[in-house]
Design a protein around this motif. Sequence first.
Motif, PDB file in Angstrom:
ATOM      1  N   GLN A 369       0.886  -1.136   0.094  1.00 20.26           N
ATOM      2  CA  GLN A 369      -0.038   0.143   0.020  1.00 20.26           C
ATOM      3  C   GLN A 369       1.113   1.429  -0.130  1.00 20.26           C
ATOM      4  OE1 GLN A 369      -2.796  -0.581   3.499  1.00 20.26           O
ATOM      5  NE2 GLN A 369      -4.536  -1.026   1.995  1.00 20.26           N
ATOM      6  N   GLY A 370       2.149   1.274   0.063  1.00 13.46           N
ATOM      7  CA  GLY A 370       2.912   2.398   0.042  1.00 13.46           C
ATOM      8  C   GLY A 370       2.860   2.984  -1.387  1.00 13.46           C
ATOM      9  N   THR A 371       3.267   4.213  -1.591  1.00  9.29           N
ATOM     10  CA  THR A 371       3.291   4.959  -2.813  1.00  9.29           C
ATOM     11  C   THR A 371       4.271   4.684  -3.629  1.00  9.29           C
ATOM     12  OG1 THR A 371       4.926   6.792  -1.605  1.00  9.29           O
ATOM     13  CG2 THR A 371       2.396   7.124  -1.350  1.00  9.29           C
ATOM     14  N   ASP A 372       5.543   3.986  -3.356  1.00 14.05           N
ATOM     15  CA  ASP A 372       6.357   3.577  -4.298  1.00 14.05           C
ATOM     16  C   ASP A 372       6.296   1.975  -4.662  1.00 14.05           C
ATOM     17  OD1 ASP A 372       8.036   5.640  -4.416  1.00 14.05           O
ATOM     18  OD2 ASP A 372       9.004   5.186  -2.530  1.00 14.05           O
ATOM     19  N   VAL A 373       6.118   1.688  -5.715  1.00 10.00           N
ATOM     20  CA  VAL A 373       6.223   0.323  -6.448  1.00 10.00           C
ATOM     21  C   VAL A 373       7.531  -0.249  -6.428  1.00 10.00           C
ATOM     22  CG1 VAL A 373       5.534  -1.261  -8.450  1.00 10.00           C
ATOM     23  CG2 VAL A 373       4.234   0.957  -7.811  1.00 10.00           C
ATOM     24  N   VAL A 374       7.521  -1.319  -5.554  1.00 12.16           N
ATOM     25  CA  VAL A 374       8.952  -2.092  -5.264  1.00 12.16           C
ATOM     26  C   VAL A 374       8.696  -3.495  -6.141  1.00 12.16           C
ATOM     27  CG1 VAL A 374      10.655  -3.074  -3.909  1.00 12.16           C
ATOM     28  CG2 VAL A 374       9.344  -1.147  -3.357  1.00 12.16           C
ATOM     29  N   PRO A 375       9.427  -3.796  -7.499  1.00 13.63           N
ATOM     30  CA  PRO A 375       9.481  -4.831  -7.892  1.00 13.63           C
ATOM     31  C   PRO A 375      10.198  -5.913  -7.032  1.00 13.63           C
ATOM     32  CG  PRO A 375      11.120  -3.564  -9.132  1.00 13.63           C
ATOM     33  CD  PRO A 375      10.336  -2.748  -8.175  1.00 13.63           C
ATOM     34  N   ALA A 376       9.872  -7.233  -6.979  1.00 10.50           N
ATOM     35  CA  ALA A 376      10.314  -8.225  -6.120  1.00 10.50           C
ATOM     36  C   ALA A 376      10.700  -9.384  -6.734  1.00 10.50           C
ATOM     37  CB  ALA A 376       9.195  -8.526  -5.037  1.00 10.50           C
ATOM     38  N   ASP A 377      11.661  -9.974  -6.249  1.00 10.28           N
ATOM     39  CA  ASP A 377      12.053 -11.429  -6.676  1.00 10.28           C
ATOM     40  C   ASP A 377      11.607 -12.305  -5.370  1.00 10.28           C
ATOM     41  OD1 ASP A 377      13.113 -10.617  -8.925  1.00 10.28           O
ATOM     42  OD2 ASP A 377      15.252 -11.475  -8.589  1.00 10.28           O
ATOM     43  N   PHE A 378      10.690 -13.291  -5.558  1.00  8.49           N
ATOM     44  CA  PHE A 378      10.374 -14.071  -4.658  1.00  8.49           C
ATOM     45  C   PHE A 378      11.146 -15.865  -4.718  1.00  8.49           C
ATOM     46  CE2 PHE A 378       6.842 -11.387  -4.338  1.00  8.49           C
ATOM     47  CZ  PHE A 378       6.412 -11.468  -2.863  1.00  8.49           C
ATOM     48  N   ILE A 379      11.876 -16.025  -3.838  1.00  8.58           N
ATOM     49  CA  ILE A 379      12.562 -17.321  -3.829  1.00  8.58           C
ATOM     50  C   ILE A 379      12.016 -18.217  -3.029  1.00  8.58           C
ATOM     51  CG2 ILE A 379      14.880 -18.303  -3.620  1.00  8.58           C
ATOM     52  CD1 ILE A 379      15.984 -15.397  -3.893  1.00  8.58           C
ATOM     53  N   GLY A 380      11.710 -19.453  -3.762  1.00  5.50           N
ATOM     54  CA  GLY A 380      10.985 -20.594  -2.796  1.00  5.50           C
ATOM     55  C   GLY A 380      11.472 -21.808  -3.087  1.00  5.50           C
ATOM     56  N   VAL A 381      11.466 -22.622  -2.036  1.00  2.00           N
ATOM     57  CA  VAL A 381      12.192 -23.930  -2.072  1.00  2.00           C
ATOM     58  C   VAL A 381      10.894 -24.946  -2.026  1.00  2.00           C
ATOM     59  CG1 VAL A 381      13.524 -25.803  -0.943  1.00  2.00           C
ATOM     60  CG2 VAL A 381      14.394 -23.237  -1.083  1.00  2.00           C
ATOM     61  N   VAL A 382      10.812 -25.992  -3.021  1.00  2.00           N
ATOM     62  CA  VAL A 382       9.649 -26.840  -3.107  1.00  2.00           C
ATOM     63  C   VAL A 382       9.793 -27.931  -2.037  1.00  2.00           C
ATOM     64  CG1 VAL A 382       8.395 -28.470  -4.686  1.00  2.00           C
ATOM     65  CG2 VAL A 382       9.656 -26.304  -5.570  1.00  2.00           C
ATOM     66  N   HIS A 383      10.731 -28.602  -1.914  1.00  2.00           N
ATOM     67  CA  HIS A 383      10.967 -29.547  -1.313  1.00  2.00           C
ATOM     68  C   HIS A 383      11.855 -29.375   0.245  1.00  2.00           C
ATOM     69  CE1 HIS A 383       8.957 -32.306  -3.644  1.00  2.00           C
ATOM     70  NE2 HIS A 383       9.778 -31.852  -4.600  1.00  2.00           N
ATOM     71  N   PRO A 384      11.377 -29.274   1.396  1.00  2.00           N
ATOM     72  CA  PRO A 384      12.312 -28.662   2.623  1.00  2.00           C
ATOM     73  C   PRO A 384      13.084 -29.758   2.968  1.00  2.00           C
ATOM     74  CG  PRO A 384      10.122 -29.170   3.285  1.00  2.00           C
ATOM     75  CD  PRO A 384       9.782 -29.514   1.811  1.00  2.00           C
ATOM     76  N   ALA A 385      13.963 -29.593   3.781  1.00  2.00           N
ATOM     77  CA  ALA A 385      15.026 -30.512   4.411  1.00  2.00           C
ATOM     78  C   ALA A 385      14.422 -31.259   5.728  1.00  2.00           C
ATOM     79  CB  ALA A 385      16.491 -29.990   4.664  1.00  2.00           C
ATOM     80  N   HIS A 386      13.337 -30.730   6.296  1.00  2.00           N
ATOM     81  CA  HIS A 386      12.612 -31.206   7.329  1.00  2.00           C
ATOM     82  C   HIS A 386      11.311 -31.967   7.265  1.00  2.00           C
ATOM     83  CE1 HIS A 386       9.540 -28.165   6.911  1.00  2.00           C
ATOM     84  NE2 HIS A 386      10.576 -27.285   6.645  1.00  2.00           N
ATOM     85  N   GLY A 387      10.699 -32.507   7.965  1.00  2.00           N
ATOM     86  CA  GLY A 387       9.566 -33.384   7.974  1.00  2.00           C
ATOM     87  C   GLY A 387       8.239 -32.903   8.184  1.00  2.00           C
ATOM     88  N   HIS A 388       8.387 -31.365   8.541  1.00  2.00           N
ATOM     89  CA  HIS A 388       7.105 -30.710   8.961  1.00  2.00           C
ATOM     90  C   HIS A 388       6.272 -30.365   7.793  1.00  2.00           C
ATOM     91  CE1 HIS A 388       8.540 -31.000  13.025  1.00  2.00           C
ATOM     92  NE2 HIS A 388       9.690 -30.638  12.618  1.00  2.00           N
ATOM     93  N   SER A 389       5.771 -31.180   7.106  1.00  2.00           N
ATOM     94  CA  SER A 389       5.001 -30.660   5.740  1.00  2.00           C
ATOM     95  C   SER A 389       3.985 -29.769   6.001  1.00  2.00           C
ATOM     96  CB  SER A 389       4.230 -32.062   5.238  1.00  2.00           C
ATOM     97  OG  SER A 389       3.414 -32.687   6.153  1.00  2.00           O
ATOM     98  N   GLY A 390       3.351 -29.627   7.110  1.00  2.00           N
ATOM     99  CA  GLY A 390       2.251 -28.575   7.288  1.00  2.00           C
ATOM    100  C   GLY A 390       2.860 -27.285   7.626  1.00  2.00           C
ATOM    101  N   SER A 391       4.057 -27.001   8.231  1.00  2.00           N
ATOM    102  CA  SER A 391       4.482 -25.859   8.006  1.00  2.00           C
ATOM    103  C   SER A 391       5.226 -25.301   6.826  1.00  2.00           C
ATOM    104  CB  SER A 391       5.779 -25.694   9.053  1.00  2.00           C
ATOM    105  OG  SER A 391       5.348 -26.129  10.442  1.00  2.00           O
TER     106      SER A 391
END
Length: 502
Positions: A369-391
């Motif tokens: 909602q700010g007055t400046d537009v900020v382009p973003a790079d979102f970086i995600g990881v599909v398969h985690p290294a832990h077993g907490h699938s819900g998180s």
Amino acid sequence: MAAWLEPLHAQARRMGNATLRGLVDDDPARAGDFSLRVGPIHANFARQRMDREALGALLGVAGDMALPVAMRALFDGATVNVSEQRPALHTALRSGLGQGEIATRARGQARAAHERMADSIATLEASEVTDIVNVGIGGSDLGPRLSVDALKDWRTGRFRLHFVGNVDASEAGHVLDGLDPRRTAVVLVSKSFGTQETLLNGAILRDWLGSGDRMHAVSANVAAAVAFGIDPGRVLPMWDWVGGRYSLWSTVGFSIAAAIGMQGFDGFLGGAAEMDAHALESPVEANLPLRHALTAVWNRNILGLPTQAVLPYDQRLALFPAYLQQLVMESLGKSVRTDGSPVATATVPVLWGGAGTNAQHSFFQALHQGTDVVPADFIGVVHPAHGHSGSHAVLLANLLAQSEALANGCADGDPQKAYPGNRPSTVLLLDALTPRSLGALIALYEHSVYLQATMWGINAFDQWGVELGKRIAGDLLPAVSGKGEARDPVTRALLAEIHGHG
């Protein structure tokens, strides 16, 4: 304005008030067609504010500017660092794709140093050392620190790694608290072995160790390292054809290799080499680093957006924005072209960011909602290294939701609750966070930075802007110590305040 920008501005004028929601809704194939995959990385550019015709114009500019030729020049050892009359052969540290004598010689030197580093780590593994302290600053700290933190799930378990960078001695004191000097090794990383912060911190650790017997160095200045008290057999080489912020692939990566083992480090180099081959050999329309660079130029020069957010949705990548601040802002923070003339357009964006979901509770209000537009790079990881699938499901849901909300916005009768949307982002998905995928991710940004610099006609491999402050600090040191006087009146007033409370 640079002439090559005019057809791109014409495309923006043609698009008028087109919105991201409209671009996606009107083009059902866009979500797939604006995606690329390279090895373990999937990239989606569908939420960038350009249509197919504008993208075509960008790709045409890339061809007109011979960006693939510039990429080949980088790999082959051309003098791309013109102000220092040097090549920039960080790619030779991880791949043998360069052609000609210069690149071949650099590759041979890199492989020999790699073998020496492996021998040094094997010697440490056979000793009683349990902890290794990396002492360096800038590229000698940020790359290794990021990589060790990001790859903590790949640690071999032999060593605990620690980092000292800031000349503020409180960092060294906190790192050493609880360590045993008899079971600790230190590696000083400085190409010149003249970096003030590293030498001061190195002296603190040398005194704490009681001798230089467990001290190692990575430097191009062996004589200085030996004079400091380090055995020449424990000094690993660096070269002037590798800039600090591009050096983690070399023996500067000693701490990375110690943490994840040489096999893991080879996987790290292999991921970068995979991105190297793609960047060098792929056509412009399917080239991921080139698409990333063109998107950055479009946002900076055509849309006039002065900042860039990097938002890793994986806590292990929390240091990635800080790492990229150096890579991007030190490389692209130039207002003079390689020929000495002023640049004709804006260059570097201010890069910032933080790890999701924490960042959602700090600065995302301004993104939405700010007055400046900020382009973003979102970086995600599909398969985690832990077993907490819900998180992990919640984490990924938030990544997807934030990109969607920034793009589409939301109307509301109450203007306080309305989201304007039309805020661009790219989503990068790693299959998993591994040495290979991290190497590929970092190399992607390295090549994007070089291509942006090429388009702007600036040098991505020097950093003269950091020198003035260093020189003034050296001149001021006697005055700070009470043995001289500053010339600048504001500095004199501040010194009076400092000394008045000494």
